[in-house]
Design a protein around this motif. Structure first.
Motif, PDB file in Angstrom:
ATOM      1  N   ASP A   1     -53.031 -34.471  -9.215  1.00 15.43           N
ATOM      2  CA  ASP A   1     -52.172 -33.159  -9.701  1.00 15.43           C
ATOM      3  C   ASP A   1     -51.503 -33.379 -10.336  1.00 15.43           C
TER       4      ASP A   1
ATOM      5  N   TYR B   1     -50.398 -42.966   3.012  1.00 13.16           N
ATOM      6  CA  TYR B   1     -50.676 -41.989   3.705  1.00 13.16           C
ATOM      7  C   TYR B   1     -52.204 -41.582   4.866  1.00 13.16           C
TER       8      TYR B   1
ATOM      9  N   SER C   1     -48.990 -40.035  -3.625  1.00 11.87           N
ATOM     10  CA  SER C   1     -50.222 -38.672  -3.406  1.00 11.87           C
ATOM     11  C   SER C   1     -50.437 -37.893  -4.418  1.00 11.87           C
TER      12      SER C   1
ATOM     13  N   GLN D   1     -41.795 -34.449   2.413  1.00 13.29           N
ATOM     14  CA  GLN D   1     -41.496 -35.805   3.572  1.00 13.29           C
ATOM     15  C   GLN D   1     -40.750 -36.969   2.710  1.00 13.29           C
TER      16      GLN D   1
ATOM     17  N   ILE E   1     -51.363 -33.625   3.334  1.00 12.73           N
ATOM     18  CA  ILE E   1     -51.205 -34.837   3.002  1.00 12.73           C
ATOM     19  C   ILE E   1     -50.039 -35.818   3.634  1.00 12.73           C
ATOM     20  N   LYS E   2     -50.026 -36.273   5.603  1.00 14.04           N
ATOM     21  CA  LYS E   2     -49.120 -37.267   5.678  1.00 14.04           C
ATOM     22  C   LYS E   2     -48.794 -38.424   5.067  1.00 14.04           C
ATOM     23  N   LEU E   3     -47.042 -38.665   4.770  1.00 12.20           N
ATOM     24  CA  LEU E   3     -46.834 -39.618   4.829  1.00 12.20           C
ATOM     25  C   LEU E   3     -47.173 -40.018   5.354  1.00 12.20           C
ATOM     26  N   LEU E   4     -46.918 -41.811   5.953  1.00 11.86           N
ATOM     27  CA  LEU E   4     -46.961 -42.121   7.252  1.00 11.86           C
ATOM     28  C   LEU E   4     -45.564 -43.208   6.989  1.00 11.86           C
TER      29      LEU E   4
ATOM     30  N   ARG F   1     -36.940 -40.078   4.038  1.00 12.76           N
ATOM     31  CA  ARG F   1     -36.632 -41.060   3.821  1.00 12.76           C
ATOM     32  C   ARG F   1     -35.739 -41.541   3.485  1.00 12.76           C
TER      33      ARG F   1
ATOM     34  N   GLU G   1     -44.529 -30.534  -1.716  1.00 16.77           N
ATOM     35  CA  GLU G   1     -44.676 -31.204  -0.390  1.00 16.77           C
ATOM     36  C   GLU G   1     -44.495 -32.247  -0.608  1.00 16.77           C
ATOM     37  N   HIS G   2     -44.554 -33.838  -1.126  1.00 18.15           N
ATOM     38  CA  HIS G   2     -44.151 -35.225  -0.726  1.00 18.15           C
ATOM     39  C   HIS G   2     -42.661 -34.857  -0.921  1.00 18.15           C
TER      40      HIS G   2
ATOM     41  N   PRO H   1     -51.755 -29.536  -0.098  1.00 17.54           N
ATOM     42  CA  PRO H   1     -50.804 -30.406   0.115  1.00 17.54           C
ATOM     43  C   PRO H   1     -50.320 -30.820   1.699  1.00 17.54           C
ATOM     44  N   GLU H   2     -50.136 -29.578   2.126  1.00 18.70           N
ATOM     45  CA  GLU H   2     -49.184 -30.134   3.248  1.00 18.70           C
ATOM     46  C   GLU H   2     -50.285 -30.929   4.812  1.00 18.70           C
TER      47      GLU H   2
ATOM     48  N   ALA I   1     -50.636 -26.285  -8.400  1.00 15.94           N
ATOM     49  CA  ALA I   1     -51.416 -27.355  -7.903  1.00 15.94           C
ATOM     50  C   ALA I   1     -50.418 -28.543  -7.558  1.00 15.94           C
TER      51      ALA I   1
ATOM     52  N   ALA J   1     -46.609 -27.666  -5.687  1.00 18.95           N
ATOM     53  CA  ALA J   1     -47.459 -27.428  -4.374  1.00 18.95           C
ATOM     54  C   ALA J   1     -47.730 -28.976  -3.995  1.00 18.95           C
ATOM     55  N   ALA J   2     -48.361 -30.160  -4.679  1.00 14.69           N
ATOM     56  CA  ALA J   2     -48.072 -31.339  -4.170  1.00 14.69           C
ATOM     57  C   ALA J   2     -46.783 -32.040  -4.073  1.00 14.69           C
TER      58      ALA J   2
END
Lengths: 218, 459
Positions: free
Chosen positions: A52, B132, A48, A205, B111-114, A209, A201-202, B108-109, A194, A197-198
């Motif tokens: 950016d 996402y 995602s 998450q 956008i949730k990774l599934l 994983r 944040e990625h 950015p926060e 940007a 930040a992107a």
């Protein structure tokens, strides 16, 4: 999308951002110009944050070095009573009245030392600089790549990445990115913020994983 | 230029001729990312894809969109398996484009990774392209948490929200992106990039406008696979548990011939069962029976926004007053106060998120209530210190005649004035209650407390 390729991609993005938040150099403009194509080889567009990163690369590449220098100084170095946006972790997380600045810096230094990383040259006060932390993450990704190549496993580098990210970079980079965006001094730095930040944040998450997948391999 | 890429798999005949849309048939669109980029003409500034949702490799498709320079959240996605008849295809395209055009970007926060359930053939050494979805964000400037509101916290089925020191804290890791916080929030403080009320409103309006016959609206959980049915247009929502009576009414107000909802097909919803949706649908039937169909001048935007149900009911025409209409789960209610038990402490009015309860202190404490603003959240009951004495009660439901009366006084309690400075001391009934609690031993204290304000008691 191979895990080794993902490590290479993340290494590349960390490196690009580290350059982007260092004092502007011809190398930054050159790297930015070729970054999207180079990162595409490792699956940039699967993620995602890709748009950016592409936007930031394009904005930097179309800026002159002089423009970048002026904007960098205005954003990160000059200012009455402090800079508009500080690139140091201690300015974001420490309360100077409680003497926490040194505490934060030593925490970063200890973490890096444990991972076998030391600062070159004579700039020990750069230890909690954004570029240092981004570069450290890039180095840890590079170790992960080596681990995949040599043993087919990520070794401890992934858990080191997660630790550095969760204890340091991930805790303050988003607030810095917001400050830079709000300051809106130059499109290149707005786009770099940007992208930062992107990507951060990625990573918040994505890293758990990756660690989970690596643990399943053991 | 708007380009529509259509998966050629199972498509009969040439690409459809749609107004203002350049349609292109693409082989294996559902499985390959490179095919997306290659098929898009250079002049494209708006993109739509028509794919088979059951088969599509969403991660690869999203990657292809990004490679072509498009944010996947801003691309209209039409599910070919959900289109009832070929004549309904243009309706689905128009509605999908309307929803995509309403996308206003995602932080950015958001956008949730599934979670990934896709492993490639190479097993653990590789991963499928991540997918996402949009995730909610609490807008602190709008949020009423500083007044004590924690409705989203109590309703969140995943425990992803917590209340701390006057603000709601969001944990993206726990969030299951069900959207319940979006429709629970009485002040519209939840921003959802891919299921915003504005986007869904635009989608439904476009589907109704593009249809040559009548169109019914079927809200569908994002996890559900629902066979196409002629005359029914499917609107994807994060979870059908989030739906309120107001959302169904808003769809009707936009011209939908009928409305219903289909929850996920995973053997019952994982977010606590389907009882909530069942209760909402039962309430919907009750409301429609009581007030009839929405009238034309009802604005759907009001319906999908915060406090949807109560806003729409308030704007209905003037049917014969049916008296009290009892509901079970819906966000519309009426509050009563027992003046014999209430001490006029104003806690209820202070906490009320939509300000249905208000307090003023002109000639004493006056607590007023407007049923047209009540969302039946029950916070007023929770904070009342005299609730065990029956000081306040909430009934879920409405009375049209009562609503037309608007704001009324529920409680008025005179306030004695300070004998020294003339400032208000405290509501008389509160003083009486304190006196009762202290008993005879507190009579000397109360003699002073009852006559002087807090600033003058030490003089």
């Amino acid at each position: 999308m191979s895990l080794e390729g993902t490590a290479r991609l993340r290494q590349g993005v960390y490196r690009l951002l580290a350059l982007g938040f260092s004092y502007p150099s011809p190398r930054l403009v050159e790297t930015a110009a070729g970054a999207p194509a180079a990162l595409d080889a490792y699956g940039l567009f699967d993620f995602s944050f890709s748009l950016d990163v592409v936007e930031a690369s394009a904005e930097v590449a179309r800026s002159s070095l002089e423009e970048l220098e002026v904007a960098y100084i205005a954003l990160f170095e000059a200012g009455l009573g402090g800079t508009a946006c500080s690139l140091f972790e201690s300015d974001h997380l420490a309360d100077p009245r409680l003497g926490q600045v040194a505490e934060v810096r030593s925490a970063v230094r200890r973490t890096l030392l444990r991972f076998g990383l030391t600062l070159e040259g004579t700039l020990p006060d750069m230890v909690d600089h954004l570029s240092t932390e981004l570069d450290a993450m890039a180095l840890l990704c590079s170790r992960e790549v080596t681990d995949w190549e040599t043993s087919g496993r990520p070794g401890r580098s992934l858990s080191h990445q997660r630790e550095l990210f969760e204890d340091h970079l991930g805790r303050w980079a988003p607030s810095l990115a917001r400050q830079v965006r709000d300051a809106a001094r130059h499109p290149a730095y707005t786009a770099l913020a940007a992208a930062l930040a992107a990507f951060v944040e990625h990573e918040r998450q994505w890293l758990p994983r990756l660690v989970e997948t690596a643990e399943a391999l053991r | 230029m708007t380009t529509l890429l259509i998966c050629a798999d199972g498509w009969d005949g040439p690409p459809p001729d749609l107004d203002g849309v350049d349609s292109v048939l693409v082989d294996e669109l559902c499985v390959g990312s490179r095919s997306v980029e290659a098929a898009i003409p250079e002049a494209t500034d708006e993109l739509a894809v028509a794919v088979h949702r059951r088969q599509v490799n969403l991660g690869a498709l999203q990657a292809g969109m990004r490679r072509a320079g498009f944010d996947p959240f801003a691309v209209a996605v039409v599910d070919l398996d959900a289109v009832g008849t070929p004549s309904e295809f243009p309706v689905a395209v128009a509605a999908g484009l309307a929803r995509a055009r309403a996308f206003r970007g995602a932080a950015p926060e958001q956008i949730k990774l599934l979670p990934s359930d896709r492993r490639t053939r190479r097993g653990f050494l590789s991963l499928g392209a991540p997918t996402y979805t949009g995730a909610p964000r609490i807008v602190p400037e709008v949020c009423a948490a500083d007044r004590g509101c924690d409705l989203c916290v109590t309703e969140c089925p995943a425990g992803a929200l917590s209340w701390s020191d006057g603000r709601v804290v969001y944990d993206p890791t726990s969030c299951v992106v069900c959207g319940i916080c979006l429709t629970t929030c009485p002040v519209g403080a939840v921003d959802h990039p891919t299921a915003s009320p504005a986007a869904i409103s635009e989608e439904i309006a476009a589907a109704v406008a593009a249809s040559e016959t009548t169109t019914a609206i079927r809200f569908r959980c994002r996890e559900a696979v629902v066979p196409a049915e002629p005359g029914w247009y499917q609107v994807e929502v994060p979870c059908t548990q989030m739906l309120t009576v107001g959302w169904f009414l808003a769809a009707r107000a936009l011209g939908a011939a009928d409305v219903d909802a289909v929850p996920c097909s995973r053997g019952g919803c994982t977010l606590g069962g389907d009882e909530r949706l069942a209760g909402t649908l039962a309430d919907l039937a009750t409301v429609v029976n009581a007030v009839g169909s929405p009238v034309a001048d009802v604005q759907a935007d009001d319906g999908f926004a915060a406090a949807a149900t109560t806003r729409l009911i308030e704007r209905f025409a003037d049917p014969a007053a049916p008296g009290w209409v009892e509901l079970s789960v819906s966000d519309v209610g009426s509050v009563t106060i027992d003046p014999d038990a209430c001490t006029a402490c104003e806690a209820c009015a202070t906490v009320c998120p939509p300000s249905a309860l208000l307090s003023t202190s002109d000639d004493g404490v006056r607590i007023t209530f407007d049923p047209r603003m009540c969302v039946a959240c029950g916070l007023c009951v929770r904070v009342c210190p005299e609730v065990d004495e029956g000081a306040i009660a909430l009934r879920r439901g409405f009375d049209l005649a009562d609503r037309r009366r608007g704001r009324r006084t529920l409680r008025h309690d005179p306030t004695p004035r300070c004998e020294l400075c003339g400032a208000p001391v405290a509501p008389a009934s509160m003083l009486a209650r304190i006196s009762e609690l202290l008993g005879p031993e507190g009579s000397a204290t109360m003699a002073l407390v009852g006559r002087r304000c807090i600033d003058c008691r030490g003089r």
